[in-house]
Every structure is written in C-alpha cells, then in structure tokens.
Design an enzyme around this catalytic site. Structure first.
Site, PDB file in Angstrom:
ATOM      1  N   THR A  47      -6.377  -0.512   6.170  1.00 57.73           N
ATOM      2  CA  THR A  47      -5.403   0.402   6.586  1.00 57.73           C
ATOM      3  C   THR A  47      -5.918   1.224   8.286  1.00 57.73           C
ATOM      4  O   THR A  47      -6.617   2.077   7.635  1.00 57.73           O
ATOM      5  CB  THR A  47      -4.668   0.726   5.589  1.00 57.73           C
ATOM      6  N   LYS A  65      -8.334   2.191  -0.082  1.00 59.67           N
ATOM      7  CA  LYS A  65      -8.724   0.970   0.538  1.00 59.67           C
ATOM      8  C   LYS A  65      -9.848   1.448   1.262  1.00 59.67           C
ATOM      9  O   LYS A  65     -10.646   0.142   2.203  1.00 59.67           O
ATOM     10  CB  LYS A  65      -7.407   1.359   1.731  1.00 59.67           C
TER      11      LYS A  65
HETATM   12  P1  NDP Z   1       3.418  -4.699   0.229  1.00 62.81           P
HETATM   13  O1  NDP Z   1       3.536  -3.940  -0.417  1.00 62.81           O
HETATM   14  O2  NDP Z   1       5.140  -5.606   0.851  1.00 62.81           O
HETATM   15  O3  NDP Z   1       2.857  -6.276  -0.728  1.00 62.81           O
HETATM   16  C1  NDP Z   1       1.973  -6.155  -1.775  1.00 62.81           C
HETATM   17  C2  NDP Z   1       1.806  -7.707  -2.298  1.00 62.81           C
HETATM   18  O4  NDP Z   1       0.312  -7.167  -3.306  1.00 62.81           O
HETATM   19  C3  NDP Z   1       2.870  -7.834  -3.352  1.00 62.81           C
HETATM   20  O5  NDP Z   1       3.014  -9.226  -3.081  1.00 62.81           O
HETATM   21  C4  NDP Z   1       2.971  -7.279  -4.554  1.00 62.81           C
HETATM   22  O6  NDP Z   1       3.450  -8.276  -5.434  1.00 62.81           O
HETATM   23  C5  NDP Z   1       1.056  -7.166  -4.169  1.00 62.81           C
HETATM   24  N1  NDP Z   1       0.362  -6.963  -5.649  1.00 62.81           N
HETATM   25  C6  NDP Z   1       0.780  -5.304  -6.170  1.00 62.81           C
HETATM   26  N2  NDP Z   1       0.236  -5.032  -7.018  1.00 62.81           N
HETATM   27  C7  NDP Z   1      -0.805  -5.823  -7.303  1.00 62.81           C
HETATM   28  C8  NDP Z   1      -1.886  -6.177  -8.780  1.00 62.81           C
HETATM   29  N3  NDP Z   1      -1.637  -5.450  -9.636  1.00 62.81           N
HETATM   30  N4  NDP Z   1      -2.022  -7.601  -8.252  1.00 62.81           N
HETATM   31  C9  NDP Z   1      -1.972  -8.650  -7.610  1.00 62.81           C
HETATM   32  N5  NDP Z   1      -0.967  -8.805  -6.535  1.00 62.81           N
HETATM   33  C10 NDP Z   1      -0.395  -7.479  -6.314  1.00 62.81           C
HETATM   34  O7  NDP Z   1       2.506  -4.553   1.354  1.00 62.81           O
HETATM   35  P2  NDP Z   1       2.241  -5.266   2.768  1.00 62.81           P
HETATM   36  O8  NDP Z   1       2.713  -7.034   2.561  1.00 62.81           O
HETATM   37  O9  NDP Z   1       3.449  -4.342   3.516  1.00 62.81           O
HETATM   38  O10 NDP Z   1       1.280  -4.833   2.895  1.00 62.81           O
HETATM   39  C11 NDP Z   1      -0.194  -6.152   2.764  1.00 62.81           C
HETATM   40  C12 NDP Z   1      -1.317  -5.934   2.682  1.00 62.81           C
HETATM   41  O11 NDP Z   1      -1.742  -4.782   3.706  1.00 62.81           O
HETATM   42  C13 NDP Z   1      -1.600  -4.444   1.522  1.00 62.81           C
HETATM   43  O12 NDP Z   1      -3.097  -4.616   0.956  1.00 62.81           O
HETATM   44  C14 NDP Z   1      -1.310  -2.844   2.189  1.00 62.81           C
HETATM   45  O13 NDP Z   1      -1.894  -1.876   1.380  1.00 62.81           O
HETATM   46  C15 NDP Z   1      -2.323  -3.776   3.341  1.00 62.81           C
HETATM   47  N6  NDP Z   1      -2.009  -2.700   4.660  1.00 62.81           N
HETATM   48  C16 NDP Z   1      -0.164  -2.973   5.347  1.00 62.81           C
HETATM   49  C17 NDP Z   1       0.492  -2.580   6.431  1.00 62.81           C
HETATM   50  C18 NDP Z   1       1.829  -1.679   6.267  1.00 62.81           C
HETATM   51  O14 NDP Z   1       2.257  -1.191   7.640  1.00 62.81           O
HETATM   52  N7  NDP Z   1       2.106  -3.132   6.165  1.00 62.81           N
HETATM   53  C19 NDP Z   1      -0.524  -1.832   7.360  1.00 62.81           C
HETATM   54  C20 NDP Z   1      -2.053  -1.884   6.905  1.00 62.81           C
HETATM   55  C21 NDP Z   1      -2.515  -2.467   5.598  1.00 62.81           C
HETATM   56  P3  NDP Z   1       5.252  -8.056  -5.880  1.00 62.81           P
HETATM   57  O15 NDP Z   1       5.520  -8.682  -5.050  1.00 62.81           O
HETATM   58  O16 NDP Z   1       5.025  -8.711  -7.431  1.00 62.81           O
HETATM   59  O17 NDP Z   1       5.270  -6.302  -5.767  1.00 62.81           O
HETATM   60  P1  GDR Z   2       2.474   4.945   5.721  1.00 65.36           P
HETATM   61  O1  GDR Z   2       4.459   4.247   5.814  1.00 65.36           O
HETATM   62  O2  GDR Z   2       2.896   5.765   4.069  1.00 65.36           O
HETATM   63  O3  GDR Z   2       2.437   5.018   6.863  1.00 65.36           O
HETATM   64  O4  GDR Z   2       1.841   3.562   4.793  1.00 65.36           O
HETATM   65  P2  GDR Z   2       5.436   4.722   5.376  1.00 65.36           P
HETATM   66  O5  GDR Z   2       6.755   4.665   5.585  1.00 65.36           O
HETATM   67  O6  GDR Z   2       5.712   5.339   3.748  1.00 65.36           O
HETATM   68  O7  GDR Z   2       5.412   6.052   5.636  1.00 65.36           O
HETATM   69  C1  GDR Z   2       5.280   7.073   7.149  1.00 65.36           C
HETATM   70  C2  GDR Z   2       5.728   8.590   7.221  1.00 65.36           C
HETATM   71  O8  GDR Z   2       7.194   8.456   7.508  1.00 65.36           O
HETATM   72  C3  GDR Z   2       7.078   9.999   6.315  1.00 65.36           C
HETATM   73  N1  GDR Z   2       7.971   9.399   5.256  1.00 65.36           N
HETATM   74  C4  GDR Z   2       8.554   8.459   4.478  1.00 65.36           C
HETATM   75  N2  GDR Z   2       8.437   7.723   4.119  1.00 65.36           N
HETATM   76  C5  GDR Z   2       8.962   7.635   3.196  1.00 65.36           C
HETATM   77  N3  GDR Z   2       8.547   5.867   2.114  1.00 65.36           N
HETATM   78  N4  GDR Z   2      10.134   7.685   2.707  1.00 65.36           N
HETATM   79  C6  GDR Z   2      10.495   8.887   3.332  1.00 65.36           C
HETATM   80  O9  GDR Z   2      11.766   9.367   2.740  1.00 65.36           O
HETATM   81  C7  GDR Z   2      10.167  10.018   3.879  1.00 65.36           C
HETATM   82  N5  GDR Z   2      10.371  10.932   4.993  1.00 65.36           N
HETATM   83  C8  GDR Z   2       9.748  10.776   6.147  1.00 65.36           C
HETATM   84  C9  GDR Z   2       6.047   9.720   5.525  1.00 65.36           C
HETATM   85  O10 GDR Z   2       5.466  10.902   5.148  1.00 65.36           O
HETATM   86  C10 GDR Z   2       4.653   9.174   6.338  1.00 65.36           C
HETATM   87  O11 GDR Z   2       4.357   9.968   7.222  1.00 65.36           O
HETATM   88  C11 GDR Z   2       2.638   2.347   5.281  1.00 65.36           C
HETATM   89  C12 GDR Z   2       2.074   1.178   4.363  1.00 65.36           C
HETATM   90  O12 GDR Z   2       2.387   0.217   4.733  1.00 65.36           O
HETATM   91  C13 GDR Z   2       0.395   0.731   3.789  1.00 65.36           C
HETATM   92  O13 GDR Z   2       0.104   0.564   2.895  1.00 65.36           O
HETATM   93  C14 GDR Z   2      -0.151   1.108   4.942  1.00 65.36           C
HETATM   94  O14 GDR Z   2      -1.731   0.940   4.646  1.00 65.36           O
HETATM   95  C15 GDR Z   2       0.551   1.895   6.096  1.00 65.36           C
HETATM   96  O15 GDR Z   2       1.372   2.096   6.607  1.00 65.36           O
HETATM   97  C16 GDR Z   2      -0.819   1.756   8.047  1.00 65.36           C
END
Ligand code: NDP
Ligand code: GDR
Length: 387
Positions: free
Chosen positions: A144, A172
């Site tokens: 990430t 991470k």
């Molecule tokens: P989500 O939160 O949508 O999905 C996370 C998944 O992990 C879900 O299927 C969840 O299950 C599962 N999970 C959580 N805890 C456990 C556990 N203890 N054992 C097994 N499964 C578990 O995340 P995203 O799809 O957005 O992201 C995918 C991956 O990429 C994550 O690792 C995230 O940290 C990383 N990432 C995401 C980014 C983004 O912008 N989306 C950017 C960079 C990295 P359940 O559905 O039951 O909750």
């Molecule tokens: P992030 O995503 O922390 O970048 O992690 P998120 O959408 O939660 O926040 C992005 C930015 O928005 C600001 N923010 C808020 N965020 C949330 N959730 N709720 C609010 O009400 C709000 N208002 C402002 C946050 O402070 C932050 O700066 C996501 C996740 O998908 C991670 O798992 C992943 O690794 C990173 O993106 C890249």
C-alpha cells in the site's frame, strides 16, 4: 451485486488462491482470473451473516459440474487452516488480499490489525514453505501507498523511503519486508504491489469515496440530511479497482519477481471528490468556513437527480471524530516502472470512477426511497462510528 465475469470460458489449467476474495479487490480479481480460464479458490471468513455479496455474481452452486469458483472457510489468524487450504488447493498463484484494511480502525484495533496484516502474510508464506511449494507457487502481497505515510519525495516511487503513520501502515511494512525476505532467502517468486487508493461501486461504505457517493445519493433523495466527514484537505491518488487488479495479475506473470508502484499519477483532495460527486447529481457546492467550521453549502441545483436538495442547504460538514491520530496528508504515485515493465496503465480517471460510483449509489438510494414510499421502509445501518 452484478458481475461481468464470463465464468464459462474454458479452463487454462491454472489455479489461483485469493485471500480476501469477498472484499472489493478480491471480487474483481476473481472475475478477472475466471475470465482468463483459471480455477479460482477464495478464502472467506466465517461470519454470523452472509459476507459474500461481492462474489454473488460469480458464485457457482457446489452441485454444478466443472465448477471453477470455490470458497473455503479460512482466516489469516489461523496458520493451520492456511496450511490445510493451500495443501488441498495446490495453487499456482496466491494473492494475499485479506486484511483489516481500514486505516482509521487500525488505531482502535492495533493488535488485531498487526495479527492479520503482518503475521497473516508471514503465516501464508510459511505455509507455502512448510509444504515444500516455495519453488512452484507465485505469491502476491497487497502492499500500500500507506507505507510512504509522511512522504519525503513526490511523487512516490519504489525507491521512496517508507514512513508509515498508522498501525495499518506499520503492519503492511512488516508484510512488505517479509515478502522480500522470503524471495531472497528461499528463492520464492514473491512480489509486493504498492497500490495507491483504488475505488469502485464495491468499495466498503466507510472509505471516504464511497462514504461520499453513498451519502450524497441518500441526501439527494431525502433519506439523510447531512454528510459528516473528517479531513477535507487530504490529498490522494485515486484509481479504479478493476484496473488495479490487472496489475496484480501481471506482477505474477513476469520472468522475475519485483515490487511495483501502481497509481494513476493524478492527485485530488477529499474536498475535490465531494465537489465532483455532487456535480454528478446536478448539485454545485461551495465550501465556506475553515477547519472544523468548514461546510459545503448548495449554490445551485440543476436537473431532477436531487429532488430533496435546494440552494442554501448545508449538506456536508466536518466532524472531528473522523480525524485520525496521525494523518497521511498527501500521496501521489509514480507508476513508471509498472508501465514500462508490465505494460500496465490505468484505464479510468478519478472522474470516471466518481461518476460510476455516484450512479451506482443513486440506484441503491432510489431502491430504498421506493421501498419507503410504499410502506416497506427499513433503516439500514449507518457507516461505523469513527470511520
Ligand atoms: P476490503 O476491506 O474490501 O477487503 C478485505 C478482505 O479481507 C475481505 O474479504 C475481508 O473479509 C478479508 N479479511 C479481513 N480480515 C480477515 C482475516 N482475518 N482473515 C481472512 N480474511 C480477512 O479491502 P480491499 O479489497 O480494498 O483491499 C484488498 C487488499 O489491498 C487489502 O489487503 C488492503 O489492505 C490492500 N490495499 C487496498 C487498497 C485500496 O485502495 N483498496 C490500496 C492498497 C492496498 P470480509 O469480507 O469478511 O470482511
Ligand atoms: P485511506 O482511505 O486511509 O487512504 O486507506 P480512506 O478512504 O479511509 O481515507 C482517505 C482520506 O480521506 C480522509 N477522510 C476520511 N476518511 C474516511 N474513511 N472517512 C471520513 O469521514 C473521512 N474524511 C476525510 C482520511 O483522513 C484520509 O486522509 C485506503 C485503504 O483502502 C487502505 O487499505 C489502503 O492501503 C490505502 O487506501 C491506500
């Protein structure tokens, strides 16, 4: 949940295991791999209610012949379970997408976040090694941009130093380095994708983009009145999850494993995203005030997509409960390595992502409004406290 995956494509003889298959990325990746002909196995957590909505579209009944999509109960906190699943499945590729992925929540659940995200990655790698599969399994770790945290150069690329700012980011960081360690120590084909924020209509409701599009859609139809957010100034590099899972697959198809930044190279603020989302429903917003007093006021409304909103309404406010103990103020990625070596580039702009999410949330809000209008109203849960 709709799916576009042609599950019927012929098998290519390859097998993938996806942890986190029920999440946003897991569901897009499963569709992509099925369309490429893989047999796909996904790990799903036991939950007291169904948590498979995102993969409903590709679900295949266990009684169907030639099934190519399988779900297994599993959890990254249970190492013996992971050994058993990997032994049963015999995957060619493992995509470790499972995580406690919410940055704000990681401040409330630091130990759990470390257990799942850091030790979970280690448990998977170690399971592969214990089973003697380290020379034939290819491993993808979901890294990430949160690793960069307090950024020292912009844009961020693979060589930019890390300075994570949350228990999530630190967990991470361990996963990143343990993946590199298994690559160097045991010759495993193991890669880290350092992915910047990527969104879609399947994004969890408490991440900021989805909270915004869902909230505005509901306000547009009179289901809710105000959207409360934290830091309007945060700058992010947002892309589409569907584009980013293609990069995950590409990383495992190279001659040698390497780590790659995946990003759009375009940055905008939370405030910009709110403004753009409002425009999608014909609402022009003006931001007034500063700090915790800042609010989004409706300047004009055009068209008929937001019947419950009128000029002068304050529909967006700051709520300090959504501030984080340590914030990542700015992220902007440089994905040139992925572009030149993987041939990857993002297909959708942040504007297109926003439009797709807004349209999908408007459909959902209309459904709720229609049910309420016909006496079948229900109160679905608001996004969790503090996120
Ligand atoms: P989500 O939160 O949508 O999905 C996370 C998944 O992990 C879900 O299927 C969840 O299950 C599962 N999970 C959580 N805890 C456990 C556990 N203890 N054992 C097994 N499964 C578990 O995340 P995203 O799809 O957005 O992201 C995918 C991956 O990429 C994550 O690792 C995230 O940290 C990383 N990432 C995401 C980014 C983004 O912008 N989306 C950017 C960079 C990295 P359940 O559905 O039951 O909750
Ligand atoms: P992030 O995503 O922390 O970048 O992690 P998120 O959408 O939660 O926040 C992005 C930015 O928005 C600001 N923010 C808020 N965020 C949330 N959730 N709720 C609010 O009400 C709000 N208002 C402002 C946050 O402070 C932050 O700066 C996501 C996740 O998908 C991670 O798992 C992943 O690794 C990173 O993106 C890249």
């Amino acid at each position: 949940m709709t799916s576009t995956a042609p599950v019927s494509a012929a098998s290519n003889g390859r097998c993938a295991l996806i942890t986190g298959v029920t999440g946003q990325d897991g569901s897009y990746l499963a569709e992509l791999l099925l369309a490429k002909g893989y047999v796909v196995h996904g790990l799903k957590r036991r939950s007291s209610s169904l948590n498979t909505q995102r993969v409903d579209g590709i679900y295949q009944d266990p009684h169907e012949p030639d099934r190519r999509f399988h779900l297994h109960y599993g959890d990254l906190t249970d190492g013996s379970n992971l050994v058993r699943v990997i032994e049963d499945v015999q995957p060619d590729e493992i995509y470790n997408l499972a995580a406690q992925s919410h940055v704000a929540v990681s401040f409330d659940l630091p130990e759990y976040t470390a257990n799942v995200n850091a030790l979970g990655a280690l448990r998977l790698l170690e399971a592969v090694r214990l089973l003697g599969m380290e020379k034939r399994v290819r491993f993808y770790q979901a890294g990430t941009s949160e690793l960069y945290g307090l950024v020292s150069e912009s844009p961020q690329r693979e060589s930019t130093p890390f300075h994570p700012r949350s228990p999530y980011g630190v967990s991470k960081l361990f996963a990143h380095w343990i993946t590199i360690n298994y690559r160097e120590a045991y010759g495993m084909y193991a890669c880290n994708g350092i992915l910047f924020n990527h969104e879609s209509p399947r994004r969890g409701e408490t991440f900021v983009t989805r909270k915004i599009t869902r909230g505005l859609a509901r306000i547009a139809l009179g289901i809710e009145r105000t959207l409360h957010l934290g830091n309007f100034d945060a700058l992010r590099d947002w892309g589409h999850a569907g584009d980013y899972v293609e990069a995950q697959w590409l990383m495992l198809q190279q001659d040698a494993p390497r780590d790659y930044v995946i990003a759009s190279g375009v940055q905008c603020s939370v405030r910009d995203f709110v403004r753009a989302s409002a425009r999608e429903i014909g609402v022009e917003l003006e931001f007034r005030g500063a700090g915790v007093e800042e609010e989004g006021v409706v300047r004009s409304v055009t068209g008929d997509m937001a019947p419950a909103i009128k000029p002068g309404d304050v529909i967006v406010r700051v709520d300090p409960r959504y501030f984080r103990p340590a914030e990542v103020d700015t992220l902007l990625g440089d994905a040139r390595r992925a572009m030149s070596e993987l041939g990857w580039s993002p297909r959708r702009t942040v504007g297109e992502v926003c439009a797709e999410m807004m349209a999908a949330d408007l459909v959902q809000a209309k459904r709720i409004a229609l049910l309420e209008a016909h006496g079948f109203g229900f109160k679905d849960a608001p996004p969790g406290e503090g996120s």
